[in-house]
Scaffold this active site. Sequence first.
Site, PDB file in Angstrom:
ATOM      1  N   GLN A  21      35.648  41.774  40.661  1.00 35.56           N
ATOM      2  CA  GLN A  21      35.049  41.067  41.792  1.00 35.56           C
ATOM      3  C   GLN A  21      35.861  41.050  43.071  1.00 35.56           C
ATOM      4  O   GLN A  21      35.339  40.767  44.124  1.00 35.56           O
ATOM      5  CB  GLN A  21      34.917  39.615  41.360  1.00 35.56           C
ATOM      6  CG  GLN A  21      33.535  39.181  41.106  1.00 35.56           C
ATOM      7  CD  GLN A  21      33.484  37.671  41.031  1.00 35.56           C
ATOM      8  OE1 GLN A  21      33.886  36.959  41.945  1.00 35.56           O
ATOM      9  NE2 GLN A  21      32.964  37.178  39.934  1.00 35.56           N
ATOM     10  N   GLY A  66      34.465  36.813  46.979  1.00 37.60           N
ATOM     11  CA  GLY A  66      34.588  36.430  45.570  1.00 37.60           C
ATOM     12  C   GLY A  66      34.613  34.931  45.391  1.00 37.60           C
ATOM     13  O   GLY A  66      34.438  34.170  46.344  1.00 37.60           O
ATOM     14  N   CYS A  67      34.801  34.510  44.127  1.00 40.29           N
ATOM     15  CA  CYS A  67      34.758  33.059  43.906  1.00 40.29           C
ATOM     16  C   CYS A  67      36.064  32.420  44.265  1.00 40.29           C
ATOM     17  O   CYS A  67      36.865  32.116  43.390  1.00 40.29           O
ATOM     18  CB  CYS A  67      34.364  32.634  42.487  1.00 40.29           C
ATOM     19  SG  CYS A  67      33.969  33.865  41.308  1.00 40.29           S
ATOM     20  N   VAL A  68      36.312  32.241  45.523  1.00 43.14           N
ATOM     21  CA  VAL A  68      37.436  31.395  45.938  1.00 43.14           C
ATOM     22  C   VAL A  68      36.933  30.444  47.005  1.00 43.14           C
ATOM     23  O   VAL A  68      36.011  30.727  47.699  1.00 43.14           O
ATOM     24  CB  VAL A  68      38.631  32.195  46.497  1.00 43.14           C
ATOM     25  CG1 VAL A  68      39.433  32.800  45.375  1.00 43.14           C
ATOM     26  CG2 VAL A  68      38.169  33.222  47.474  1.00 43.14           C
TER      27      VAL A  68
END
Lengths: 472, 106, 231
Positions: free
Chosen positions: A190, B104-106
């Site tokens: 990702q 992204g997942c931040v």
Amino acid sequence: MSRRTKSPSGVIDAPLDVAAQAKAREEGRPSVRDGRLKTYEPGANVGRFLELLGRRVSRPLAVSLTACVHCGRCAESCHYFLARPDDPTMTPVWKADQIRKIFKRHVDWTGRVAPWWAKAGTPDGDEDLNRLKNVVFGACSACRRCTFNCPMGVDTALLVRFTRGLLTELGIVPEGVFNVSRDQWETGNQMAVTETDFLETIEWMRDDLRAELGPGADIPVDRPDCDILYTINPREIKFDPRSIAHAARIFHAAGASWTLPKWGWDQTNFGLFSGDDALGAYVSRNLYEAAERLRARRIVISECGHGYRSTRWEGYTWSGYDQKLPTESIVAVLRRYLEEGRIVVDPGRNLEPVTFHDSCNIARSGDLVEEPRQVLRRVCADFREMHPNRQENFCCTGGGGLLAMAEYRPLRLEAGKVKAEQLKATEAALVCTMCHNCIDGLGDVIKHYHLPMRVVQVLELVSRALVLPAGS
Amino acid sequence: MPIIESEGLRIEVNEEGFLAHPEEWTEEMAKVLAKAEEGLDELTPEHWAVVRFIRGYYAEKSLAPMVRKMCQATGFPLMKIYDLFPSGPAKGACKVAGLPKPDGCV
Amino acid sequence: MSNLLRTFENEVQLAALAFMGLVYALRLVWIFRFRVGRERTVAVGREGAGTGYSLMNIAMPWAMESTRTHPGRYLEFVVLHLGIAAAIAASFIIPYGPGLFETAWVRGIFRAFIAAAGLAGLARLARRLTNPVLREISSPDDYFSLVFLIVWLAAGVLALPDRPAAGEGPLLAFFGLTAFLLVYVPFSKIGHYLYYPFSRIYLGRTLGHRGAWPPAAAKSAGAGPARKGAA
Ligand code: HEM
Ligand code: SF4
Ligand code: SF4
């Protein structure tokens, strides 16, 4: 509920931003060039959408689309509605109806003959599809709380994911969804971490570990025939490798035989969020094949909610891969180590009051509810429940990939009201969660609502409580 | 987009508090962002070491550096980065250095 | 009893039932034409237990937050559906087992159930019309189904003395409306009971397979006994 907010939320009008898509096309990015990742083309999108809808709808989806009795029971289960109680567009049923009415108009019976009678309808051009995008990406974290509260068993969260998948095929997606999908398609992870970056970060953690525990400690990469293939979230490599070090310390203390794979290490999966089963299949297959290549005996997933759900459950379906190896969360492993006495812990090292936040993807779409609690009761001196909890817990606000979609952040934080109230009532100093998404989701809620708390993960608390055998 | 106003500066940031126009970053802005987003009253030379490294890396590669690179370049251990920037390398240090939000997942 | 009423109670009902049966059969074929994926993971829980829990959920008002926190609305739902069941039963008892309704208290109970259901229906209609959230999600079919149901239940109450000699109007109305109900139902939201087993079974099966349903009771302190495949 006293607050009156008459105006509907603004998210429905968020524009379609295709700058990143245009750039990717211009640069001839491989995932765009070979068609794995779709970009937006104005024109025949409604027709294509309807064609895909008709082709892809499965039986569980079809009955979720037909079974709803519009009773509204699901409304109060949704954190968006709880924060905006006068806005009908925040109810799960309204959100699901936006796809339901298209299904009724084109697939179901009554709506085809008498659309107005069943409130059936067709999207009126790309504008409407963009609004649909804002509903399913911007006003729902796919937390599945409504599903668990519907007397008819309507799976609204599943409908939301399905709709996201149709829009992803048309490039009608938030920019963040496009960017992250692109990176995961092209680099296998990702955050576009390169192999060098990966290896160097591991080496760095390994050096630190040896400095603490002696030359026998290791973080193996690509070692064949281990018990455990350990898979992680790219966030751990790129920004917060502390969790890798925590896991390594514990594996060392337990004498575990484990390895990370050099390729196929990303257990997260943006396909779950974008609704793109092909991306879901690609990412999860990489991981299953890494386990096979290295002849590992079990796959262990680091703390991550959507990663756990994707890798443990959905990935096998997406990739058409029959599960051969036990596939489990690191938290289940920790629980076993504690139970078997393979690690020794001292709860006196975690004295602050700790509460636990259940990740939606783990508690409602997975199976781990008691395990993290069993671990926390052993490693913390003061563990207290948050209410409601387990399968009734509220979302951290960051589910459904929302952390990657900046444009919906104000509404997301507003919807965090009930989460903030829940957290506050525990009077805990630490909120523990077994999900990287939740760390950031909760972190945002804590900051926005000025709560005196910090987010930690299970690994951090166990690592802190770990009593290492003398001499190591 | 939201605006942060302070010290006579008007800074346009995105919904997550990241600079809307990263190329317009100045050291004055960094101070304001550090106060508004990280609650830091003052940027010490140690903060500046991290921020300047991130800035340079970004200018060269249009990319946020990995936290490992930050530690390597500054000689700080990992925990030091968290001590300096409570929100961590991505949401803390990169934000003060005026980078756009990492994907992204931040 | 007039021939007209006799026809309404028998042939018309049977024709309507046959029509409903046919449409339902087609509807089932329609549902089964949608594909369903194969489960490829090793189960943690039992699919049967999850499915059972899912199907019985409707009878466990404590199981869902949405019913637990609104017992009144749950009661309303029960009263509405019991009355509907009573009215449907009455439409068979009158022509085929009239002996039962010769007992006054049996008749009384049926009438009470049906009347209560009518009131519950009215309460729901009022809410649907006044609550802005419900109004926003309601279709003409939602309103019509509810209004129709209330009228039909009222006709049931009036018809239930079951004394054609005292005037056949109420009986004719009740059977006429019942026939319409049978024909209309498969095309409306009232057909939800046909989908109920499906939606419930698919959800219950998946969650049962994963060990999420039935939910594990909040039990063990400490590390507890191994629950899932140790190694
Ligand atoms: C297996 C059988 C059935 C099940 C499981 C079932 C279930 C339900 C449920 C869960 C609701 C929502 C209740 C609520 O809001 O609390 C509902 C509403 C409703 N049911 Fe049923 N039902 C069944 C049979 C029937 C039948 C046979 C009829 C009529 C002939 C009927 C008519 C209705 C109507 C009209 C509503 C909507 C009420 C409203 O608009 O507020 N149901 N049903
Ligand atoms: S609770 Fe279920 S049936 Fe009722 S409105 Fe919501 S989705 Fe529809
Ligand atoms: S899945 Fe969660 S966020 Fe989405 S509508 Fe349902 S309750 Fe709301």
